[in-house]
Design an enzyme around this catalytic site. Structure first.
Site, PDB file in Angstrom:
ATOM      1  N   GLU A   1      -2.906  -7.034  -7.262  1.00 17.21           N
ATOM      2  CA  GLU A   1      -1.554  -7.556  -7.451  1.00 17.21           C
ATOM      3  C   GLU A   1      -1.417  -8.932  -6.791  1.00 17.21           C
ATOM      4  OE1 GLU A   1       0.882  -4.573  -5.731  1.00 17.21           O
ATOM      5  OE2 GLU A   1       0.339  -3.046  -7.206  1.00 17.21           O
TER       6      GLU A   1
ATOM      7  N   ALA B   1       0.850  -1.183   0.000  1.00 23.48           N
ATOM      8  CA  ALA B   1       0.000   0.000   0.000  1.00 23.48           C
ATOM      9  C   ALA B   1       0.891   1.239   0.000  1.00 23.48           C
ATOM     10  CB  ALA B   1      -0.911  -0.002   1.229  1.00 23.48           C
TER      11      ALA B   1
END
Length: 498
Positions: free
Chosen positions: A175, A109
């Site tokens: 991802e 993140a």
């Protein structure tokens, strides 16, 4: 060896590189070029020149020791390309386009970039890895989606930094899905790093990730980088052996193991069996005084698959000796093979026993850990040594009969209320003088780990079992398990205690 043609040094260097790869599978220590050269029948000068060539090409990680090194991910790529080329046309070139453009892709993140992702990427780059991180690879005008997809597809491993922010965001989850899709035929791709999260938080959002052994950032960035490098070096050899896809699934290819499902089934099975054993309803009566209960469940247990060579396994009970004992009696029945340690046979209570069912699942119990009013204590290093040694020995033994990983390992102490868990071996000291933890309940489960490969030695097993060993140490009043060095290697000589 001729000094002018490059092909000559390339050929010998390729031989030496292959020897480094084989050593990497057998040992976690660096290999010495002269030792490997002796195995290959190379002269010392040839070996040294080949070693220098491999170092110049960036195919080995080197150490301060002379001519010592370990194969790295780039070296594995070169060998993989060579093996594929050799299969196609009988040649064995050393040079070639790497199968993967990057060694690792770091998924994270954005909130974790400055504190975790970027410092980790720089540490891994310093170790010689090719790292995909958006800060390194994205430039103005790049398509974010296309660049990330290229990074995912072109990276051997995916490091996933799991934090509260990661678990809430779309892009990191996408991802992760891309990395998970590449984990086929048992090839490990995802390497989790936990940052400010615990197992409960991860499991609530991603059971798949919660079932994996992860490294946490609690001990700092250097520790995280070291553990990841160790995992990459260990698993790169397995990944490098994966066959090149032909576009059609192989007839014999097995689906990837459902590790969370294995974990949940193993947890329930271990809890139920421990209760039966502790209350005298197990497969064999055991002596009193507290006991250690160990279960090792292969993935075949989840699927209910019987061991194809179970008849051969049943004829070799000496491969599965009871903990701290020898094979004294064997019973083969409908529910499996039962191996006892009492010289009077299985008709009397056992000091220890082992049961192996038809799936290759193993139940091992050792009793009388603490008996009588004057000996209501047990030593932590002794219990840990038992777990490490017999998990290693049993897994390696059952794998001889085509019982394949992964294996779920669960450990409990039972009937131990009021027992002192001493932090060290008693030796010549009085037990009363040694720091301890008081065990105040009868059933003490110490968690579960999954072995995704057959351990080559005790040190490798100890490294994977560290969550269980840490929980045991906590019960003895310690923050961390003793007998691990600063590099995470278990240093106790198990033969002295088991």
């Amino acid at each position: 060896m001729p000094s002018s043609p490059a092909s000559a040094i390339d050929t010998l260097a390729l031989m030496l590189l292959g020897a480094f790869k084989q050593h990497d599978v057998r040992s976690s220590e660096p290999a010495f070029a002269d030792h490997l050269a002796a195995e290959l029948g190379l002269g010392q000068q040839d070996a040294e020149r080949a070693f220098r060539y491999l170092v110049e090409k960036g195919l080995l990680d080197t150490f301060r020791l002379r001519h010592a090194g370990r194969i790295n991910a780039r070296g594995h790529d070169v060998l993989l390309v060579s093996e594929r080329q050799q299969t196609k046309n009988g040649t064995a070139p050393v040079e070639g386009k790497n199968a993967m453009e990057w060694d690792v892709f770091i998924s994270h993140a954005s909130e974790d970039k400055a504190d975790v992702a970027l410092p980790l990427a720089e540490r891994l780059r310093a170790e010689g890895l090719r790292v995909w991180l958006d800060s390194f690879e994205l430039t103005v005008g790049d398509s974010l989606r296309q660049s990330i997809e290229r990074g995912l597809a072109g990276s051997r491993f995916g490091i996933v930094i799991i934090s509260p922010e990661f678990l809430q965001k779309h892009w990191p989850q996408a991802e992760l899905d891309g990395l998970a899709a590449r984990e086929t035929a048992g090839v490990k791709v995802i390497l989790p790093v936990w940052h400010r999260v615990n197992e409960a938080a991860v499991r609530a959002q991603s059971p798949m990730l919660a079932g994996r052994l992860a490294v946490t950032t609690d001990k700092g960035g250097e520790h995280v980088a070291s553990e990841l490098m160790r995992a990459i070096r260990r698993d790169a050899s397995q990944n490098a052996r994966a066959p090149e896809s032909s576009g059609a699934p192989a007839a014999s290819a097995a689906p990837p193991a459902d590790l969370p499902r294995l974990g949940e089934i193993a947890k329930t099975f271990h809890s139920e069996q421990t209760e039966l054993i502790a209350t005298g309803q197990g497969p064999s009566a055991v002596l009193d005084g507290g006991m250690l209960v160990l279960h090792i469940l292969p993935y075949a247990f989840v699927e209910g698959r019987a061991v194809a060579a179970y008849d051969e396994l049943a004829r070799q009970p000496e491969l599965f000796p009871p903990m701290k004992g020898t094979v004294q009696d064997v019973q083969i029945g409908y529910n499996g093979v039962l191996i006892g340690s009492n010289a009077q046979g299985l008709g009397v209570p056992q000091r220890a026993y082992v049961k192996i069912d038809r799936t290759g699942a193993i139940e091992a119990v050792i009793s009388s850990l603490a008996t009588g009013q004057s000996t209501r204590w047990v030593e932590l290093p002794y219990v840990q040594a038992l777990v490490i040694r017999y998990v290693t020995d049993y897994v390696r033994a059952v794998s001889r009969f085509s019982v394949a990983p992964p294996f779920a390992v669960s450990v409990s102490l039972a009937n131990m209320q009021g027992v002192r868990l001493l932090q060290d071996f008693k030796g010549s000291a009085f037990a009363e003088d040694i720091p301890f933890g008081q065990l105040n309940q009868d059933r003490l489960p110490f968690g579960q780990v999954v072995l995704e490969a057959v351990p080559p030695d005790y040190r490798a097993t100890a490294r994977v079992l560290k969550p269980i060993l840490t929980h045991l140490a906590n019960a003895a009043g310690l923050a961390a398990p003793p007998n691990f060095d600063e590099d995470g290697n278990y240093k106790l000589d198990l033969r002295s205690y088991t």
